[in-house]
Design an enzyme around this catalytic site. Structure first.
Site, PDB file in Angstrom:
ATOM      1  N   ARG A 186       2.150  -4.527  -3.261  1.00 47.54           N
ATOM      2  CA  ARG A 186       0.806  -4.764  -3.792  1.00 47.54           C
ATOM      3  C   ARG A 186       0.642  -4.524  -5.292  1.00 47.54           C
ATOM      4  NH1 ARG A 186      -2.366  -7.267  -1.009  1.00 47.54           N
ATOM      5  NH2 ARG A 186      -1.849  -7.395   1.179  1.00 47.54           N
ATOM      6  N   ARG A 194       9.514   0.335  -2.392  1.00 49.49           N
ATOM      7  CA  ARG A 194       8.316  -0.519  -2.347  1.00 49.49           C
ATOM      8  C   ARG A 194       8.147  -1.341  -3.621  1.00 49.49           C
ATOM      9  NH1 ARG A 194       4.920  -0.097   2.035  1.00 49.49           N
ATOM     10  NH2 ARG A 194       5.124   1.863   3.145  1.00 49.49           N
ATOM     11  N   ASP A 234       9.806  -3.924   7.485  1.00 54.35           N
ATOM     12  CA  ASP A 234       9.119  -2.665   7.754  1.00 54.35           C
ATOM     13  C   ASP A 234       9.905  -1.885   8.802  1.00 54.35           C
ATOM     14  OD1 ASP A 234       6.164  -1.396   7.287  1.00 54.35           O
ATOM     15  OD2 ASP A 234       6.950  -0.889   9.268  1.00 54.35           O
ATOM     16  N   ARG A 245       0.869 -13.235  -0.387  1.00 57.37           N
ATOM     17  CA  ARG A 245       0.656 -12.625   0.914  1.00 57.37           C
ATOM     18  C   ARG A 245      -0.713 -12.932   1.494  1.00 57.37           C
ATOM     19  NH1 ARG A 245       0.452 -10.243   4.462  1.00 57.37           N
ATOM     20  NH2 ARG A 245       0.207  -8.014   4.184  1.00 57.37           N
ATOM     21  N   TYR A 248       5.298   7.931  14.509  1.00 53.93           N
ATOM     22  CA  TYR A 248       4.371   6.795  14.642  1.00 53.93           C
ATOM     23  C   TYR A 248       4.151   6.444  16.119  1.00 53.93           C
ATOM     24  CZ  TYR A 248       4.594   5.934   9.589  1.00 53.93           C
ATOM     25  OH  TYR A 248       4.495   6.056   8.228  1.00 53.93           O
TER      26      TYR A 248
END
Lengths: 347, 347
Positions: free
Chosen positions: B33, B29, B78, B42, B153
Site C-alpha cells: 500500500r 512488505r 500471504d 489492486r 490466526y
C-alpha cells in the site's frame, strides 16, 4: 522469654537485596476484574470516578491482599490520574483503555499540562493512601506512568499497537517531544512524592510500552525523563521499581535511570535478566500471565521454573510478567502465592 | 579483451556470509500500500483473489523492484494462502488481517488441514513464480508462515494482541497443539518446495508473533515444528531466513531451527544480535519502519547507525525490522536503497 526478633518486611527486604524468610509475591493488577468482589463493588461506573472515592479505592486495594495473601498492596489508581487531574481531558473507556479528547499535537498543548498540586488536584489519592496505611499489615506500593507510555496515550489519543504518531513526534520535533516527557516526569514526581509522604513504602514506574524502542532511541528520547522521575524522589529513600513489557533490550538502561528493582516480563529468563541488569538490587517477575489460565499443573511447573531460573534467592520479588488477566481464576492466584511461599521458605 | 568476472548475486552471497560488492537491500512488505501503482492496480478487491491471478501477482511483485532498485523480490502472496487453499476458511479483511470462519478448537479441526497438493491447490503460485523468474534480474524470495503465527490466526480467529486462546491450547492440550503445528509445518514445506522448484532462490519463514513466547515455551511448543519446516526444504539448498518481531530472546533458538539467515527487528542492535545468534551465517535487518515516516535527515542518520552497529560488513542484508508501513513515502525508500548501496560499496 525469647527476645522477639525484628524481621524486616520480606517485600522491602527483597527490594533492597537483603535476605528474606521467603520470596515475597504480589501481582500487577491484583486489584481488578479477576475478583468477583471487585466486580460487584465497582459496578459499571467510570474507573476514574471510583479512584476519586477514598473509601472505595481503599477497599478495592485491600481486596487482593485479603484474598491472595500477597506481600504487598498496590494503590488502586491509574497512570493517567495526574494528567486527568490537571485537566488534559482523558477518560478510561471500558474494553479500550485511556482515550483522550484532543490528542497532544503542538507546543500549545504543553499548556494543558500545568504542574500538579496534589493537595488541590488529587486530595483523594492522599486520603486513600492514609486510610490504607492504617489498615494494611503489608507495604503499600505507589505508582506513576513512565514517560514513553504516558506520552503515547496523549499523542495517539488511545492505546496503540505501533505508536506511530508518538515515534513520529519523537523523530520529527525532538525538542517538543523532550518538553512533553519532561512535563510528564514532573507530574509523576509530584504525584509519587505525595503518595510516599502519605505513607507508600515503595513505588513502581510503569513504562509499559517502552519496549517498542531500540536501546539507542530509549537512551536519547526517554531515559532523561525517566531519570528525572527517579532522581526527583531519591531523597525519600523508598525502593523504586521500573517496569515495562518486552524490555529485554532496555533492562540495563532502565536500571540506570535510578531503579533499585527492575521488572522483567516472561520473555527474558531471570538469570539472563540478572546479566543484563547487574546493577539492579533486585529483579521482579516473571510468570507469563497467560499461564495462569492453564490447569494448575502447568501453573505450578512454570512457577517453579521461574524460581529455578534465579541466579540467587535474594533480590527477587515474584510477580507476573504483566498484569493479571481478567479471566484468571482467583483460586489459581491464591494457590500460586502459597506455592511460592512454601517453595522458598527458609524456616 | 578483459575476461568478464562472474560475480555472485549480492543478496545470495550475503545470505551465505560471503563477501559482497555492496550490502544488499530489500524491504519486508515492499510490495504493498505504500506504492501508488500498487493501490491503483489492486483496487478494493480481496487480496487472496489478487494472489490467485499470476499476471497481477507477478506485476505487484515487480513494482517495488523497479521503483526502489532493491536487490531481491519477494513473492506477492500471504502466509494464510496454504491453509486457505486446503479449505480451512480464512479471508483477509482490509484493515484487520486474517479472519477465520470457524476457529481451530478441537482435534476434529485437524481434518480441516489436509495435505497441500500445490499442483492442484495453488497452481497460480507456481505460475506466478515462473513468470517472475523470467522477468527478474534479482533473486525471488519465496515464503511461508511460521508455526506459532499461523496457529495463532487459526486458533484466535483473527489477529490478537496477547494470543491468549493460542497459549491456552498450547498449555492445556499440548498433544493437540503439537499436532496442529506439525500440520502447519507440513503445509509450509509443501508450499515452499513448490515455490523453490518453480524458481524461488531463497525463502523466508515469517513467525512474526513468536516473540510473545519465553525461550522455554518456544523451545517446547514451537521449535520442533519450525525445525520440521527447515529440514523439509534443506535438500533444496536455498538460503533460509527466519524472522519474527520482538524475538531478541529467541534469536539463538530460531537459528537452531536450521536458518542460514536470522531476521532481527529494531529492538536488538546488530552487534548484540550477532552475539545472540553466533551460528547464523547472516543477519537481516533492522531499521524501525516508523523511522521511515520521519524527515530524511532522521532516516539517513538511523540507517547509518544500523550500518555502524554491524560487527562485520559481511553477512548482512539491510532491511527494515518489520514491514513497510502503508503511509511511508516511496521516495524515502528509494533514497534509502541508494544510501545503503553508496555507503557500503567497496568499488
Amino acid at each position: 522469654m525469647p527476645i522477639p526478633t525484628v524481621v524486616a518486611n520480606p517485600f522491602l527486604a527483597a527490594c533492597r537485596g537483603e535476605p528474606v524468610p521467603y520470596t515475597p509475591v504480589w501481582f500487577m493488577r491484583q486489584a481488578g476484574r479477576a475478583l468477583p468482589e471487585y466486580r460487584s463493588l465497582r459496578g459499571t461506573g467510570s474507573i476514574l470516578d471510583a479512584i476519586r472515592r477514598p473509601d472505595l479505592a481503599a477497599e478495592i486495594t485491600l481486596q487482593p491482599v485479603r484474598r491472595y495473601g500477597v506481600d504487598a498492596a498496590i494503590l488502586f489508581s491509574d497512570i493517567v490520574v495526574p494528567v486527568a487531574a490537571v485537566g488534559f481531558g482523558v477518560e478510561i473507556r471500558a474494553g479500550v483503555g485511556p482515550v483522550v479528547d484532543r490528542p497532544f499535537e503542538t507546543s500549545a498543548d504543553l499548556q494543558r499540562l500545568r504542574p500538579l498540586e496534589p493537595a488541590l488536584d488529587t486530595p483523594w489519592i492522599t486520603e486513600t493512601v492514609r486510610i490504607l496505611v492504617k489498615e494494611l499489615r503489608v507495604p503499600l506500593i505507589g505508582f506513576a506512568g513512565g514517560p514513553f507510555t504516558l506520552a503515547s496515550y496523549l499523542v495517539e489519543g488511545r492505546p496503540s499497537r505501533d505508536h506511530l504518531k508518538t515515534k513520529s513526534l519523537m523523530y520529527t520535533d525532538t525538542p517538543l517531544w523532550l518538553a512533553l516527557v519532561d512535563r510528564l516526569a514532573d507530574l509523576a514526581v509530584a504525584s509519587l512524592r505525595d503518595q510516599i509522604e502519605a505513607g507508600a513504602q515503595a513505588v513502581q514506574i510503569f513504562d509499559s510500552w517502552a519496549g517498542a524502542l531500540s536501546p539507542a532511541d530509549y537512551q536519547r528520547y526517554v531515559l532523561p525523563a525517566a531519570t528525572r522521575i527517579f532522581e526527583g524522589i531519591a531523597d525519600l529513600e523508598v525502593p523504586r521499581i521500573h517496569f515495562g513489557v518486552g524490555t529485554g533490550q532496555l533492562l540495563s538502561l532502565m536500571t540506570s535511570a535510578g531503579a533499585e528493582v527492575i521488572g522483567v516480563d516472561w520473555r527474558v529468563p531471570l538469570d539472563h535478566a540478572r546479566q543484563l541488569a547487574p546493577k539492579a538490587r533486585a529483579l521482579q517477575g516473571n510468570l507469563d500471565p497467560a499461564v495462569c489460565l492453564a490447569p494448575w499443573e502447568v501453573v505450578s511447573a512454570q512457577a517453579q521454573a521461574v524460581l529455578r531460573s534465579r541466579p540467587t534467592t535474594v533480590g527477587h520479588i515474584f510477580n507476573l510478567g504483566h498484569g493479571v488477566l481478567p479471566t484468571t481464576d482467583p483460586g489459581t492466584l491464591t494457590r500460586l502465592v502459597e506455592l511460592i511461599h512454601a517453595e522458598t521458605s527458609t524456616r
